[in-house]
Design a protein around this motif. Structure first.
Motif, PDB file in Angstrom:
ATOM      1  N   ASN A  50       0.808  -1.222   0.000  1.00 12.21           N
ATOM      2  CA  ASN A  50       0.000   0.000   0.000  1.00 12.21           C
ATOM      3  C   ASN A  50       0.843   1.274   0.000  1.00 12.21           C
ATOM      4  O   ASN A  50       0.393   2.316  -0.478  1.00 12.21           O
ATOM      5  N   LYS A  99       0.506   5.498  -2.128  1.00 10.66           N
ATOM      6  CA  LYS A  99       0.260   6.650  -1.263  1.00 10.66           C
ATOM      7  C   LYS A  99       0.356   7.946  -2.056  1.00 10.66           C
ATOM      8  O   LYS A  99       1.245   8.105  -2.891  1.00 10.66           O
ATOM      9  N   ASN A 147      -4.345  10.796  -0.282  1.00  9.66           N
ATOM     10  CA  ASN A 147      -4.644   9.514   0.334  1.00  9.66           C
ATOM     11  C   ASN A 147      -3.356   8.961   0.954  1.00  9.66           C
ATOM     12  O   ASN A 147      -2.572   8.285   0.315  1.00  9.66           O
ATOM     13  N   ALA A 187      -3.068   6.892   3.496  1.00  7.97           N
ATOM     14  CA  ALA A 187      -3.154   5.497   3.975  1.00  7.97           C
ATOM     15  C   ALA A 187      -4.067   4.699   3.048  1.00  7.97           C
ATOM     16  O   ALA A 187      -5.187   4.337   3.415  1.00  7.97           O
ATOM     17  N   LYS A 191      -5.894   1.790   1.027  1.00  8.65           N
ATOM     18  CA  LYS A 191      -6.213   0.398   1.354  1.00  8.65           C
ATOM     19  C   LYS A 191      -6.107  -0.449   0.082  1.00  8.65           C
ATOM     20  O   LYS A 191      -6.945  -1.294  -0.188  1.00  8.65           O
TER      21      LYS A 191
END
Length: 196
Positions: A5, A9, A13, A15, A17
């Motif tokens: 992930n 990044k 955004n 974090a 998913k």
């Protein structure tokens, strides 16, 4: 290896998913064989005096005892032959018995170390019931395991010449060993008393 992930990044955004699935990795069974490299390999029947000779010729301190198969892993030692620091690496190979090439007495595990030695030093126990027969048996096992081993240069050493019965038969055994070996690189020693 799929991307995790952290690879997705962004400033907005921080974090995500989202992550990629990895592909299956490759797997394989490998058979790895260790062969010790030495200048001189000591070979002979169990209890012939190979470890005693290594202890006498180098600073190595292998386990020495009066029973067969005291040595179960090869021992290495360095014999200093000049003041410049040049030395021979000696390898004390555990004892070989009849049928070693077929697997008797862990024969193949010991014989593989002989393959990387430049010269073989064949230690013959002068106090054995049949020293000449022992010499022939070991050479036959070398030939069976790998014909290339039988062609390696050999020096034959008649050991335990400090014993009176061996001393009496010494000249006779030396001449017989020279005849069977087909060369004159045969000498008598006593590893225990460091004679010769």
């Amino acid at each position: 290896g799929g991307r995790g992930n952290a690879a997705f990044k962004t400033d907005r955004n921080t974090a995500p998913k989202l992550a990629e699935r990895a592909e299956p990795g490759a797997q394989r069974w490998l058979s790895v064989e260790l062969r010790l490299v030495a200048d001189v390999g000591f070979l002979g029947k169990p209890n012939a005096g190979k470890s005693t000779l290594l202890a006498a010729a180098s600073a190595a301190r292998p386990k020495i005892a009066n029973y067969p198969f005291t040595t179960i892993v090869p021992n290495l030692g360095v014999c200093d032959i000049s003041d410049e620091g040049a030395g021979l690496v000696l390898c004390d190979i555990p004892g070989l018995i009849e049928g070693a090439a077929e697997g008797a007495g862990m024969g193949p595990a010991f014989l593989r170390h002989v393959q990387r030695c430049k010269v073989l030093l064949h230690v013959v126990d002068g106090s054995a019931d049949d020293p000449i027969g022992d010499f022939i048996t070991i050479n036959e096992e070398l030939e069976k395991h790998d014909p290339f081993l039988a062609k390696k240069p050999q020096v034959v050493v008649l050991n335990k010449c400090d014993i009176s019965e061996v001393k009496e038969m010494e000249e006779e055994m030396i001449s017989e060993l020279k005849r069977k070996a087909g060369h004159s690189r045969v000498l008598s020693i006593s590893a225990a008393t460091t004679e010769n």
